[in-house]
Scaffold this motif. Structure first.
Motif, PDB file in Angstrom:
ATOM      1  N   LEU A 172       0.840  -1.206   0.000  1.00 19.81           N
ATOM      2  CA  LEU A 172       0.000   0.000   0.000  1.00 19.81           C
ATOM      3  C   LEU A 172       0.878   1.262   0.000  1.00 19.81           C
ATOM      4  O   LEU A 172       0.425   2.350   0.355  1.00 19.81           O
ATOM      5  CB  LEU A 172      -0.960  -0.012   1.195  1.00 19.81           C
ATOM      6  N   LYS A 173       2.123   1.070  -0.414  1.00 22.56           N
ATOM      7  CA  LYS A 173       3.008   2.217  -0.592  1.00 22.56           C
ATOM      8  C   LYS A 173       2.986   2.599  -2.068  1.00 22.56           C
ATOM      9  O   LYS A 173       2.881   3.749  -2.425  1.00 22.56           O
ATOM     10  CB  LYS A 173       4.430   1.815  -0.167  1.00 22.56           C
ATOM     11  N   ASP A 174       3.047   1.568  -2.909  1.00 24.52           N
ATOM     12  CA  ASP A 174       3.198   1.835  -4.333  1.00 24.52           C
ATOM     13  C   ASP A 174       2.311   0.970  -5.232  1.00 24.52           C
ATOM     14  O   ASP A 174       2.390   1.061  -6.450  1.00 24.52           O
ATOM     15  CB  ASP A 174       4.667   1.652  -4.735  1.00 24.52           C
ATOM     16  N   GLY A 175       1.481   0.125  -4.641  1.00 28.15           N
ATOM     17  CA  GLY A 175       0.574  -0.700  -5.451  1.00 28.15           C
ATOM     18  C   GLY A 175       1.242  -1.893  -6.107  1.00 28.15           C
ATOM     19  O   GLY A 175       0.626  -2.589  -6.919  1.00 28.15           O
ATOM     20  N   ILE A 176       2.490  -2.136  -5.765  1.00 24.98           N
ATOM     21  CA  ILE A 176       3.209  -3.270  -6.370  1.00 24.98           C
ATOM     22  C   ILE A 176       2.869  -4.572  -5.640  1.00 24.98           C
ATOM     23  O   ILE A 176       2.695  -4.583  -4.413  1.00 24.98           O
ATOM     24  CB  ILE A 176       4.739  -2.999  -6.341  1.00 24.98           C
ATOM     25  N   ILE A 177       2.749  -5.660  -6.391  1.00 27.47           N
ATOM     26  CA  ILE A 177       2.461  -6.962  -5.786  1.00 27.47           C
ATOM     27  C   ILE A 177       3.706  -7.476  -5.073  1.00 27.47           C
ATOM     28  O   ILE A 177       4.755  -7.666  -5.682  1.00 27.47           O
ATOM     29  CB  ILE A 177       1.965  -7.964  -6.845  1.00 27.47           C
ATOM     30  N   ALA A 178       3.567  -7.665  -3.755  1.00 26.39           N
ATOM     31  CA  ALA A 178       4.715  -8.086  -2.939  1.00 26.39           C
ATOM     32  C   ALA A 178       4.821  -9.600  -2.888  1.00 26.39           C
ATOM     33  O   ALA A 178       5.897 -10.142  -2.636  1.00 26.39           O
ATOM     34  CB  ALA A 178       4.571  -7.528  -1.529  1.00 26.39           C
ATOM     35  N   GLY A 179       3.709 -10.265  -3.102  1.00 28.72           N
ATOM     36  CA  GLY A 179       3.726 -11.719  -3.036  1.00 28.72           C
ATOM     37  C   GLY A 179       2.344 -12.307  -3.226  1.00 28.72           C
ATOM     38  O   GLY A 179       1.387 -11.585  -3.537  1.00 28.72           O
ATOM     39  N   TYR A 180       2.269 -13.614  -3.021  1.00 30.77           N
ATOM     40  CA  TYR A 180       1.012 -14.339  -3.204  1.00 30.77           C
ATOM     41  C   TYR A 180       0.780 -15.296  -2.047  1.00 30.77           C
ATOM     42  O   TYR A 180       1.702 -15.994  -1.625  1.00 30.77           O
ATOM     43  CB  TYR A 180       1.057 -15.159  -4.496  1.00 30.77           C
ATOM     44  N   GLU A 181      -0.474 -15.355  -1.583  1.00 27.93           N
ATOM     45  CA  GLU A 181      -0.830 -16.364  -0.587  1.00 27.93           C
ATOM     46  C   GLU A 181      -1.374 -17.602  -1.290  1.00 27.93           C
ATOM     47  O   GLU A 181      -2.260 -17.503  -2.143  1.00 27.93           O
ATOM     48  CB  GLU A 181      -1.897 -15.836   0.395  1.00 27.93           C
ATOM     49  N   ALA A 182      -0.838 -18.757  -0.917  1.00 27.46           N
ATOM     50  CA  ALA A 182      -1.322 -20.023  -1.467  1.00 27.46           C
ATOM     51  C   ALA A 182      -2.575 -20.447  -0.714  1.00 27.46           C
ATOM     52  O   ALA A 182      -2.572 -20.518   0.517  1.00 27.46           O
ATOM     53  CB  ALA A 182      -0.238 -21.092  -1.322  1.00 27.46           C
TER      54      ALA A 182
END
Ligand code: C2E
Ligand code: MG
Ligand code: MG
Ligand code: MG
Length: 283
Positions: free
Chosen positions: A45-55
């Motif tokens: 929520l700083k830059d809208g970039i995807i940081a990762g994924y939850e399985a």
């Protein structure tokens, strides 16, 4: 035999039959590995970039378990959580989307499975390594469906993983069993605040105050906060302005089998709201 006793016996036999049937369905699912994994983005929520994924595990419609929650609840109740969890982890890691890059893979671990000798012995590490996932790419999300009864042992297992560079999240914070004291003692890298506190947060002062408490508490301990279950723009913008670090929810991306994209309009709004937060913080 009188009629009441007769009826009771019939009911009891029916219960036993249903029980045996559910168990057979469960074992069938394990034997044939009838689950698959979907991956839901977690967005900065700083830059809208995807940081990762939850399985997240998915069960077939005809399996008799209408949702992963039911499946995991059943396994835990019947003392069958270890084999299910092993299969879920194996499937999640094998099909993982987050590979090579900087994206994180978030894997759910019920607190009960921390006592699984196979988890403690590092079988999971082998699987991750085979898939090219380094410790710094992996976050274990610990969920408590019941309170951790051997807290010291659970903590020790987590410490072992952390000493190798893996990170820990406390899942469903604010609901369930994780007290602030337990969180402080486990000192995770992330706190995932439950959807029940996120839903309509912009309309409920008490939810806002609880979230503020988590953000302040986490800030002091250098823990990052992830808000779960963001479904509308009002929630997203509100949480971003509050300084929540990451968000997850249908608005930002649904669980799927492909890498996701956050809508450009949303990214723009996140960046804007974040500036308001930073400005308020420095004023
Ligand atoms: P969780 O770990 O808290 O996962 C988040 C749940 O919220 C997921 O439900 C996800 O699909 C759902 N969700 C995400 N965004 C939204 C949203 O915007 N709105 C709503 N209404 N829901 C949203 P799912 O996949 O049904 O899983 C439910 C729970 O089942 C998980 O909660 C987790 O406790 C358990 N679970 C799922 N997969 C696994 C697994 O592979 N291993 C273990 N141990 N538990 C799992
Ligand atoms: Mg989770
Ligand atoms: Mg969660
Ligand atoms: Mg949850």
């Amino acid at each position: 035999m009188n009629m009441a006793a007769d009826q009771e016996m019939n009911r009891s036999m029916k219960r036993d039959e249903e029980h045996a049937f559910a168990r057979e369905q469960f074992l069938q699912l394990l034997r044939h590995k009838q689950i698959h994994t979907v991956y839901q983005p977690i967005v900065s929520l700083k830059d809208g970039i995807i940081a990762g994924y939850e399985a997240l595990t998915r069960v077939p419609e005809d399996s008799g378990f209408e949702s992963p929650v039911r499946l995991f609840e059943y396994a835990e109740k019947e003392g069958l959580i270890y084999p299910l969890d092993r299969l879920a982890r194996e499937t999640a890691i094998r099909n993982s989307l987050a590979m090579g890059g900087r994206e994180l893979l978030f894997i759910n671990i019920p607190a009960a499975s921390l006592q699984d000798p196979q988890f403690a012995a590092g079988k999971t590490i082998e699987l991750l390594r085979d898939r090219g996932l380094k410790p710094e790419h992996v976050v274990f999300e610990i969920t408590e469906r019941s309170s951790i009864h051997d807290f010291a042992a659970a903590k020790q297992v987590l410490e072992h993983y952390r000493s190798q560079g893996y990170r820990i999240a406390i899942d469903d914070a604010g609901a369930g069993y994780s007290s602030l004291q337990a969180i402080a003692e486990l000192h995770p890298d992330f706190i995932k605040v439950d959807r029940s506190l996120v839903q309509d947060i912009h309309l409920h002062k008490t939810k806002e105050y609880m979230m503020e408490t988590f953000v302040a508490f986490a800030g002091k301990l250098h823990i990052e906060v992830i808000a779960e279950g963001i479904e509308c723009e009002e929630e997203l913008l509100f949480l971003t302005r509050m300084g929540v670090h990451y968000g997850q929810g249908y608005l930002l991306g649904k669980p799927g089998t492909e890498k996701a994209d956050v809508a450009p309009g949303l990214i723009q709004q996140i960046v804007q709201q974040r500036k308001l937060h930073d400005y308020a913080g420095s004023a």
